[in-house]
Design a protein around this motif. Structure first.
Motif, mmCIF file in Angstrom:
data_model
loop_
_atom_site.group_PDB
_atom_site.id
_atom_site.type_symbol
_atom_site.label_atom_id
_atom_site.label_comp_id
_atom_site.label_asym_id
_atom_site.label_seq_id
_atom_site.Cartn_x
_atom_site.Cartn_y
_atom_site.Cartn_z
ATOM 1 N N LEU A 8 2.508 6.823 -4.578
ATOM 2 C CA LEU A 8 3.854 7.032 -4.069
ATOM 3 C C LEU A 8 4.182 5.993 -3.003
ATOM 4 C CD1 LEU A 8 3.884 10.932 -3.744
ATOM 5 C CD2 LEU A 8 4.393 9.506 -5.739
ATOM 6 N N LEU A 9 5.460 5.782 -2.804
ATOM 7 C CA LEU A 9 5.911 4.784 -1.840
ATOM 8 C C LEU A 9 5.948 5.381 -0.441
ATOM 9 C CD1 LEU A 9 8.833 3.214 -3.900
ATOM 10 C CD2 LEU A 9 6.635 2.147 -3.378
ATOM 11 N N GLY A 10 5.346 4.679 0.512
ATOM 12 C CA GLY A 10 5.395 5.069 1.907
ATOM 13 C C GLY A 10 6.284 4.123 2.691
ATOM 14 N N ALA A 11 6.325 4.298 4.013
ATOM 15 C CA ALA A 11 7.222 3.509 4.859
ATOM 16 C C ALA A 11 6.936 2.020 4.749
ATOM 17 C CB ALA A 11 7.105 3.975 6.307
ATOM 18 N N LEU A 68 14.683 2.568 -4.484
ATOM 19 C CA LEU A 68 13.436 1.836 -4.694
ATOM 20 C C LEU A 68 12.403 2.653 -5.463
ATOM 21 C CD1 LEU A 68 13.264 0.153 -1.189
ATOM 22 C CD2 LEU A 68 13.574 -1.026 -3.375
ATOM 23 N N GLY A 69 12.687 3.918 -5.729
ATOM 24 C CA GLY A 69 11.798 4.711 -6.569
ATOM 25 C C GLY A 69 10.976 5.757 -5.855
ATOM 26 N N SER A 70 11.288 6.059 -4.607
ATOM 27 C CA SER A 70 10.495 7.029 -3.853
ATOM 28 C C SER A 70 10.377 8.368 -4.568
ATOM 29 C CB SER A 70 11.125 7.254 -2.470
ATOM 30 O OG SER A 70 11.206 6.077 -1.732
ATOM 31 N N LEU A 71 11.509 8.883 -5.058
ATOM 32 C CA LEU A 71 11.523 10.168 -5.744
ATOM 33 C C LEU A 71 11.211 10.023 -7.229
ATOM 34 C CD1 LEU A 71 12.093 13.224 -5.685
ATOM 35 C CD2 LEU A 71 14.536 12.700 -5.849
ATOM 36 N N THR A 72 11.528 8.882 -7.798
ATOM 37 C CA THR A 72 11.304 8.658 -9.224
ATOM 38 C C THR A 72 9.834 8.832 -9.594
ATOM 39 O OG1 THR A 72 13.059 6.983 -9.091
ATOM 40 C CG2 THR A 72 11.780 7.089 -11.136
ATOM 41 N N LEU A 73 8.944 8.309 -8.773
ATOM 42 C CA LEU A 73 7.511 8.336 -9.090
ATOM 43 C C LEU A 73 6.959 9.759 -9.216
ATOM 44 C CD1 LEU A 73 6.549 5.309 -6.858
ATOM 45 C CD2 LEU A 73 6.219 5.438 -9.347
ATOM 46 N N PRO A 83 0.816 -1.198 0.000
ATOM 47 C CA PRO A 83 0.000 0.000 0.000
ATOM 48 C C PRO A 83 0.850 1.247 0.000
ATOM 49 C CG PRO A 83 0.000 -1.029 2.168
ATOM 50 C CD PRO A 83 0.675 -1.977 1.240
ATOM 51 N N GLY A 84 0.616 2.131 -0.934
ATOM 52 C CA GLY A 84 1.392 3.360 -1.032
ATOM 53 C C GLY A 84 0.572 4.569 -0.663
ATOM 54 N N ASP A 85 0.973 5.698 -1.159
ATOM 55 C CA ASP A 85 0.309 6.965 -0.895
ATOM 56 C C ASP A 85 -0.212 7.487 -2.223
ATOM 57 O OD1 ASP A 85 -0.523 9.375 0.073
ATOM 58 O OD2 ASP A 85 1.464 10.296 -0.006
#
Length: 296
Positions: A21-24, A75-80, A11-13
């Protein structure tokens, strides 16, 4: 993970546009599935806070006309969110497992923008060419190579007009320092050769996993033309290096080895209108460019 497989990111944001977006939780789940153990040698600290990556993208000023290069996407946090804002993103990743995983993550969480992504699996310090000429560098840079990466990309890619990077706070302060300040030094001067640099904000260590021992800072650079000088950049930078190798010495003494003797150093300083008794921390990049040009 492919576009038809379940969301391996967990589950993301969900952003307003529909990009997840990727969360914790999703960062840790994806890392576990990859059997990923972040390595200190590659400076792997992943951003787990969606608000932070949104803030970075906003601060970068990246828009639909920009082709972004991102170094160390992890892992792509900023890429998205970059894919959401920019025309294209070229991600340079040294870790082969992460380089292979990133397109899969994007196909799952941002399928409509997957064609905007290009991944280059390489050491950023050895990259000589990219599939798309970048207009902006936006990245969460590994602390141990942050300054060399910034300077090397500015040197190699003349199309770069803007930089917004997250680095160790102390490094950010050095890059953005002004003449006469305690933090002012070689990184400040070399960055100033390429553009106007400023500290664009601070970031707490708690937004990373694993949590580093230091806070971070955002550094922004808007490119401008280099100082007018007959000396090549390499000679100017060598002059800067010499001046700060012996920071507490006068420039006459500190530049003696570089200039071929104290008398030659003094002559160059006087020709450039610089007091030989001055110290490097007092001069801006234009002054160093003048000194380098005055050396026979």
């Amino acid at each position: 993970m492919t576009g038809s497989e379940p969301d391996a990111g967990g589950p993301g944001d969900l952003h307003d546009s529909g990009v997840e977006l990727l969360g914790a939780a999703s960062i840790r789940e994806l890392a576990a599935r990859l059997d990923l153990r972040p390595t200190k040698s590659w400076g792997q600290n992943f951003v787990i806070d969606a608000n932070t990556v949104r803030r970075i993208v906003r601060a970068s000023g990246v828009g639909p006309g920009d082709d972004v290069v991102e170094v160390g996407p992890g892992l792509g946090s900023l890429t998205l969110p970059l894919l959401e804002a920019a025309r294209s993103v070229t991600a340079v990743e040294v870790d082969p497992a992460l380089a292979q995983q990133l397109p899969r993550t994007v196909r799952t969480l941002a399928p409509s923008r997957a064609d905007r992504l290009r991944v280059v699996q390489a050491d950023a310090l050895r990259v000589e060419a990219l599939p798309v000429e970048p207009t902006a560098l936006v990245a969460n840079l590994p602390y141990n190579v942050s300054v060399p990466v910034i300077l090397s990309f500015l040197a190699r890619f003349a199309t770069l007009r803007r930089v917004l990077v997250m680095v160790q706070l102390e490094v950010a302060q050095r890059l953005a320092a002004n003449p006469g300040s305690k933090a002012y030094g070689v990184p400040s001067l070399k960055a100033a050769w390429y553009g106007d640099v400023r500290l664009a904000g601070t970031v707490p260590r708690t937004v990373f996993w694993p949590v580093p021992n230091v806070d971070s800072g955002l550094v922004a650079l808007d490119r401008h033309n280099p100082p007018e000088t007959t000396a090549p950049r390499e000679r100017v930078f060598a002059c800067v290096d010499a001046a700060f190798a012996q920071r507490r010495k006068t420039l006459r003494a500190a530049l003696a080895g570089w200039a071929g003797g104290a008398d030659r150093a003094e002559a160059a300083l006087l020709a450039a209108g610089i007091d030989p008794r001055a110290r490097g921390e007092q001069l801006d990049i234009e002054a160093f460019a003048g000194i380098a040009a005055a050396v026979d």
